[in-house]
Design a protein around this motif. Structure first.
Motif, PDB file in Angstrom:
ATOM      1  N   VAL A  76      -3.649 -16.857  13.799  1.00 19.99           N
ATOM      2  CA  VAL A  76      -3.115 -17.327  12.522  1.00 19.99           C
ATOM      3  C   VAL A  76      -3.626 -16.430  11.396  1.00 19.99           C
ATOM      4  N   MET A  77      -2.717 -16.004  10.559  1.00 21.35           N
ATOM      5  CA  MET A  77      -3.044 -15.141   9.430  1.00 21.35           C
ATOM      6  C   MET A  77      -3.350 -15.990   8.194  1.00 21.35           C
ATOM      7  N   ALA A  78      -4.036 -15.379   7.228  1.00 25.03           N
ATOM      8  CA  ALA A  78      -4.455 -16.086   6.012  1.00 25.03           C
ATOM      9  C   ALA A  78      -3.281 -16.434   5.095  1.00 25.03           C
ATOM     10  N   GLY A  79      -2.173 -15.684   5.205  1.00 23.18           N
ATOM     11  CA  GLY A  79      -1.012 -15.986   4.362  1.00 23.18           C
ATOM     12  C   GLY A  79      -1.022 -15.249   3.041  1.00 23.18           C
ATOM     13  N   SER A  80      -1.711 -14.101   3.001  1.00 23.95           N
ATOM     14  CA  SER A  80      -1.691 -13.293   1.786  1.00 23.95           C
ATOM     15  C   SER A  80      -1.616 -11.823   2.171  1.00 23.95           C
ATOM     16  N   GLY A  81      -1.169 -11.012   1.229  1.00 24.30           N
ATOM     17  CA  GLY A  81      -1.036  -9.586   1.485  1.00 24.30           C
ATOM     18  C   GLY A  81      -0.552  -8.872   0.249  1.00 24.30           C
ATOM     19  N   ILE A  82      -0.023  -7.662   0.467  1.00 23.16           N
ATOM     20  CA  ILE A  82       0.506  -6.872  -0.637  1.00 23.16           C
ATOM     21  C   ILE A  82       1.867  -6.297  -0.235  1.00 23.16           C
ATOM     22  N   VAL A  83       2.662  -5.952  -1.241  1.00 22.74           N
ATOM     23  CA  VAL A  83       3.943  -5.300  -0.984  1.00 22.74           C
ATOM     24  C   VAL A  83       3.642  -3.846  -0.602  1.00 22.74           C
ATOM     25  N   HIS A  84       3.998  -3.494   0.619  1.00 24.66           N
ATOM     26  CA  HIS A  84       3.813  -2.119   1.095  1.00 24.66           C
ATOM     27  C   HIS A  84       5.041  -1.269   0.752  1.00 24.66           C
ATOM     28  N   SER A  85       6.225  -1.887   0.884  1.00 24.86           N
ATOM     29  CA  SER A  85       7.494  -1.220   0.605  1.00 24.86           C
ATOM     30  C   SER A  85       8.540  -2.306   0.393  1.00 24.86           C
ATOM     31  N   TYR A  86       9.654  -1.955  -0.225  1.00 25.68           N
ATOM     32  CA  TYR A  86      10.717  -2.945  -0.400  1.00 25.68           C
ATOM     33  C   TYR A  86      12.043  -2.245  -0.654  1.00 25.68           C
ATOM     34  N   VAL A  87      13.111  -3.021  -0.496  1.00 29.76           N
ATOM     35  CA  VAL A  87      14.452  -2.541  -0.797  1.00 29.76           C
ATOM     36  C   VAL A  87      15.211  -3.702  -1.441  1.00 29.76           C
ATOM     37  N   VAL A  88      16.071  -3.374  -2.387  1.00 32.01           N
ATOM     38  CA  VAL A  88      16.934  -4.371  -3.021  1.00 32.01           C
ATOM     39  C   VAL A  88      18.320  -4.168  -2.437  1.00 32.01           C
ATOM     40  N   GLY A 100      21.598  -8.306  -4.467  1.00 36.39           N
ATOM     41  CA  GLY A 100      20.382  -8.043  -5.219  1.00 36.39           C
ATOM     42  C   GLY A 100      19.147  -8.742  -4.678  1.00 36.39           C
ATOM     43  N   TYR A 101      19.203  -9.228  -3.440  1.00 36.58           N
ATOM     44  CA  TYR A 101      18.007  -9.882  -2.887  1.00 36.58           C
ATOM     45  C   TYR A 101      17.038  -8.828  -2.387  1.00 36.58           C
ATOM     46  N   ILE A 102      15.765  -9.197  -2.340  1.00 35.91           N
ATOM     47  CA  ILE A 102      14.697  -8.243  -2.029  1.00 35.91           C
ATOM     48  C   ILE A 102      14.168  -8.493  -0.624  1.00 35.91           C
ATOM     49  N   VAL A 103      14.126  -7.433   0.171  1.00 30.17           N
ATOM     50  CA  VAL A 103      13.494  -7.470   1.485  1.00 30.17           C
ATOM     51  C   VAL A 103      12.290  -6.542   1.400  1.00 30.17           C
ATOM     52  N   ALA A 104      11.117  -7.049   1.799  1.00 31.46           N
ATOM     53  CA  ALA A 104       9.886  -6.278   1.638  1.00 31.46           C
ATOM     54  C   ALA A 104       9.133  -6.151   2.951  1.00 31.46           C
ATOM     55  N   VAL A 105       8.403  -5.066   3.058  1.00 30.42           N
ATOM     56  CA  VAL A 105       7.418  -4.906   4.128  1.00 30.42           C
ATOM     57  C   VAL A 105       6.105  -5.344   3.497  1.00 30.42           C
ATOM     58  N   ILE A 106       5.563  -6.441   4.012  1.00 32.36           N
ATOM     59  CA  ILE A 106       4.331  -6.999   3.474  1.00 32.36           C
ATOM     60  C   ILE A 106       3.173  -6.604   4.394  1.00 32.36           C
ATOM     61  N   GLU A 107       2.170  -5.976   3.827  1.00 35.01           N
ATOM     62  CA  GLU A 107       0.961  -5.662   4.585  1.00 35.01           C
ATOM     63  C   GLU A 107       0.024  -6.859   4.437  1.00 35.01           C
ATOM     64  N   LEU A 108      -0.182  -7.552   5.540  1.00 30.48           N
ATOM     65  CA  LEU A 108      -1.027  -8.735   5.523  1.00 30.48           C
ATOM     66  C   LEU A 108      -2.478  -8.361   5.241  1.00 30.48           C
ATOM     67  N   GLU A 109      -3.228  -9.301   4.708  1.00 29.42           N
ATOM     68  CA  GLU A 109      -4.648  -9.112   4.434  1.00 29.42           C
ATOM     69  C   GLU A 109      -5.383  -8.586   5.674  1.00 29.42           C
ATOM     70  N   GLU A 110      -4.949  -9.033   6.845  1.00 33.30           N
ATOM     71  CA  GLU A 110      -5.592  -8.654   8.103  1.00 33.30           C
ATOM     72  C   GLU A 110      -5.129  -7.287   8.625  1.00 33.30           C
ATOM     73  N   GLY A 111      -4.098  -6.690   8.022  1.00 33.78           N
ATOM     74  CA  GLY A 111      -3.677  -5.349   8.389  1.00 33.78           C
ATOM     75  C   GLY A 111      -2.250  -5.169   8.881  1.00 33.78           C
ATOM     76  N   PRO A 112      -1.727  -6.049   9.762  1.00 36.71           N
ATOM     77  CA  PRO A 112      -0.357  -5.827  10.244  1.00 36.71           C
ATOM     78  C   PRO A 112       0.662  -5.935   9.112  1.00 36.71           C
ATOM     79  N   ALA A 124      13.144  -5.912 -11.198  1.00 36.77           N
ATOM     80  CA  ALA A 124      12.519  -4.884 -12.042  1.00 36.77           C
ATOM     81  C   ALA A 124      10.996  -4.996 -12.068  1.00 36.77           C
ATOM     82  N   ASP A 125      10.457  -6.152 -11.684  1.00 35.85           N
ATOM     83  CA  ASP A 125       9.014  -6.372 -11.754  1.00 35.85           C
ATOM     84  C   ASP A 125       8.293  -6.148 -10.422  1.00 35.85           C
ATOM     85  N   VAL A 126       9.034  -5.874  -9.350  1.00 34.71           N
ATOM     86  CA  VAL A 126       8.399  -5.646  -8.055  1.00 34.71           C
ATOM     87  C   VAL A 126       7.653  -4.319  -8.095  1.00 34.71           C
TER      88      VAL A 126
END
Length: 155
Positions: A76-88, A100-112, A124-126
């Motif tokens: 089980v992952m912590a449920g937090s991370g950062i935006v690694h990449s995204y596309v609109v 105009g919906y956003i699909v992102a590659v999220i880098e989890l806190e744990e790494g994957p 515009a704020d991503v």
């Protein structure tokens, strides 16, 4: 020029079509069933972890790419991370998605890294590196998927 079905429909017809359309179904197999069961049954984001070298990996595969072990367990992952990449995405328009919906590659806190929708933020704020919180959200009666939102946003 040929009109698309979406262009031929009136606004009320388009809205009805969007509301009736189900999200595309993920291909569920023996390697990834735990991922969807964890989301659906417990609201948790689980990632495959090697039983030998403890490497976390996503997408799930039958054999560890690091040590070739076939032993693994969900973690089980912590449920937090950062935006690694995204596309609109604007085109093609596929119900039930709005252009105009956003699909992102999220880098989890744990790494994957995991691909998911990013919601609750204006396009515009991503920003790459933006902190996010991941929650399990019900898309319809049979489907629960992870969704990222800016960290600190109320769900």
């Amino acid at each position: 020029m040929t009109e698309t079905l979406s262009e031929r429909l009136s606004e009320p017809q388009r809205e009805t079509q969007r509301l009736q359309a189900l999200r595309p179904r993920p291909a569920i197999n023996l390697d990834n069933a735990f991922f969807f069961e964890s989301l659906n049954e417990r609201g948790e984001l689980s990632i495959q972890q090697c039983g030998e070298c403890e490497e976390l990996r996503h997408p799930p595969v039958p054999m560890c790419p690091e040590c070739n072990s076939i032993h693994w367990a969900p973690k089980v992952m912590a449920g937090s991370g950062i935006v690694h990449s995204y596309v609109v995405l604007y085109h093609p328009i596929v119900p039930p998605f709005e252009p105009g919906y956003i699909v992102a590659v999220i880098e989890l806190e744990e790494g994957p890294r995991v691909v998911m929708n990013l919601e609750g933020v204006d396009r515009a704020d991503v920003q790459i590196g933006m902190p996010v919180t991941i929650t399990a959200e019900r898309m319809d009666e049979n489907l629960v998927l992870p969704v990222a939102r800016p960290a600190g946003e109320k769900q």
